[in-house]
Design an enzyme around this catalytic site. Sequence first.
Site, PDB file in Angstrom:
ATOM      1  N   GLU A 100       0.870  -1.179   0.000  1.00  0.00           N
ATOM      2  CA  GLU A 100       0.000   0.000   0.000  1.00  0.00           C
ATOM      3  C   GLU A 100       0.902   1.222   0.000  1.00  0.00           C
ATOM      4  O   GLU A 100       1.909   1.254   0.723  1.00  0.00           O
ATOM      5  CB  GLU A 100      -0.902  -0.006   1.242  1.00  0.00           C
ATOM      6  CG  GLU A 100      -1.767   1.231   1.418  1.00  0.00           C
ATOM      7  CD  GLU A 100      -2.760   1.417   0.278  1.00  0.00           C
ATOM      8  OE1 GLU A 100      -2.550   2.334  -0.527  1.00  0.00           O
ATOM      9  OE2 GLU A 100      -3.730   0.656   0.208  1.00  0.00           O
ATOM     10  N   ASP A 150      -9.576   0.465  -7.313  1.00  0.00           N
ATOM     11  CA  ASP A 150     -10.224   1.624  -7.920  1.00  0.00           C
ATOM     12  C   ASP A 150     -10.889   1.199  -9.223  1.00  0.00           C
ATOM     13  O   ASP A 150     -10.223   0.686 -10.121  1.00  0.00           O
ATOM     14  CB  ASP A 150      -9.182   2.711  -8.191  1.00  0.00           C
ATOM     15  CG  ASP A 150      -9.809   4.056  -8.509  1.00  0.00           C
ATOM     16  OD1 ASP A 150     -10.875   4.072  -9.169  1.00  0.00           O
ATOM     17  OD2 ASP A 150      -9.250   5.086  -8.104  1.00  0.00           O
ATOM     18  N   LYS A 154     -15.319   5.756 -15.581  1.00  0.00           N
ATOM     19  CA  LYS A 154     -15.495   6.237 -16.952  1.00  0.00           C
ATOM     20  C   LYS A 154     -14.815   5.301 -17.950  1.00  0.00           C
ATOM     21  O   LYS A 154     -13.697   4.846 -17.730  1.00  0.00           O
ATOM     22  CB  LYS A 154     -14.918   7.649 -17.090  1.00  0.00           C
ATOM     23  CG  LYS A 154     -15.663   8.692 -16.261  1.00  0.00           C
ATOM     24  CD  LYS A 154     -15.060  10.071 -16.466  1.00  0.00           C
ATOM     25  CE  LYS A 154     -15.805  11.118 -15.640  1.00  0.00           C
ATOM     26  NZ  LYS A 154     -15.210  12.469 -15.815  1.00  0.00           N
TER      27      LYS A 154
END
Length: 246
Positions: A100, A150, A154
């Site tokens: 991370e 994520d 779009k």
Amino acid sequence: MIENPAPTLPASPEGTPVDVSHHRTIRSFVRRTGRTTVGQAKAFADVGPRFLLNYTGEPMDFAAVYDRSADTILEIGFGMGEATAHIAALMPEKNFLCCEVHTPGVGALLKRIDEQALTNIRILQHDAVEVIDHMLAPGSLDGAHIFFPDPWHKTKHNKRRLIQSPLIAKLAARLKPGGYLHCATDWQPYAEQILEVLSAEPLLKNTADAVGDGYAPKPVYRPLTKFENRGIKLGHGVWDVVFTRV
């Protein structure tokens, strides 16, 4: 959930920022802002020296890193570490290698490690793609978790999604035969892409082949996070995809 780094990150002992950016097609993160709390900063100071690993670019010796021989699970993008800590506590016999770059998230997981007296987690605050490329040997992993990456909603941004064929080929090669890859998302178009990409990888086999839609039941070890519970209450679905290395 895969989180993203704060604009200023701590330096490694060698003086190099832990988020070293390189041009590539796929990254395990994008840049976003975030603030580290006093408690998280304290965890960096008190717990970090034991549980944070340096990015070396050299293959890892898990037995040396964890001071034991045990199954090792890679987690890419653990967000604030809620699910990571839960799973590590549930399976103390396994090692968890967690990547991370988001500094508050790393601090939060270090804080959970301290509070729950966990000993089987190590954290690399570095781009997971580079970790896979340079620090994980073929056939070295017993499993990999990618929870809520994520989704890049779009269409024009879909190419930025983490789970694409090149990365999955690398991950599959680093799994031992019988090792597993578990992905979860709450965005149906991404779930469909994940299922398509993993199904196309010849080294992987779907554990849910007998199920009509190809999605797996939620494994018992993956907890429902606050974020996920909120989504479920709003009527959002969650899809788990679990494949094994043939």
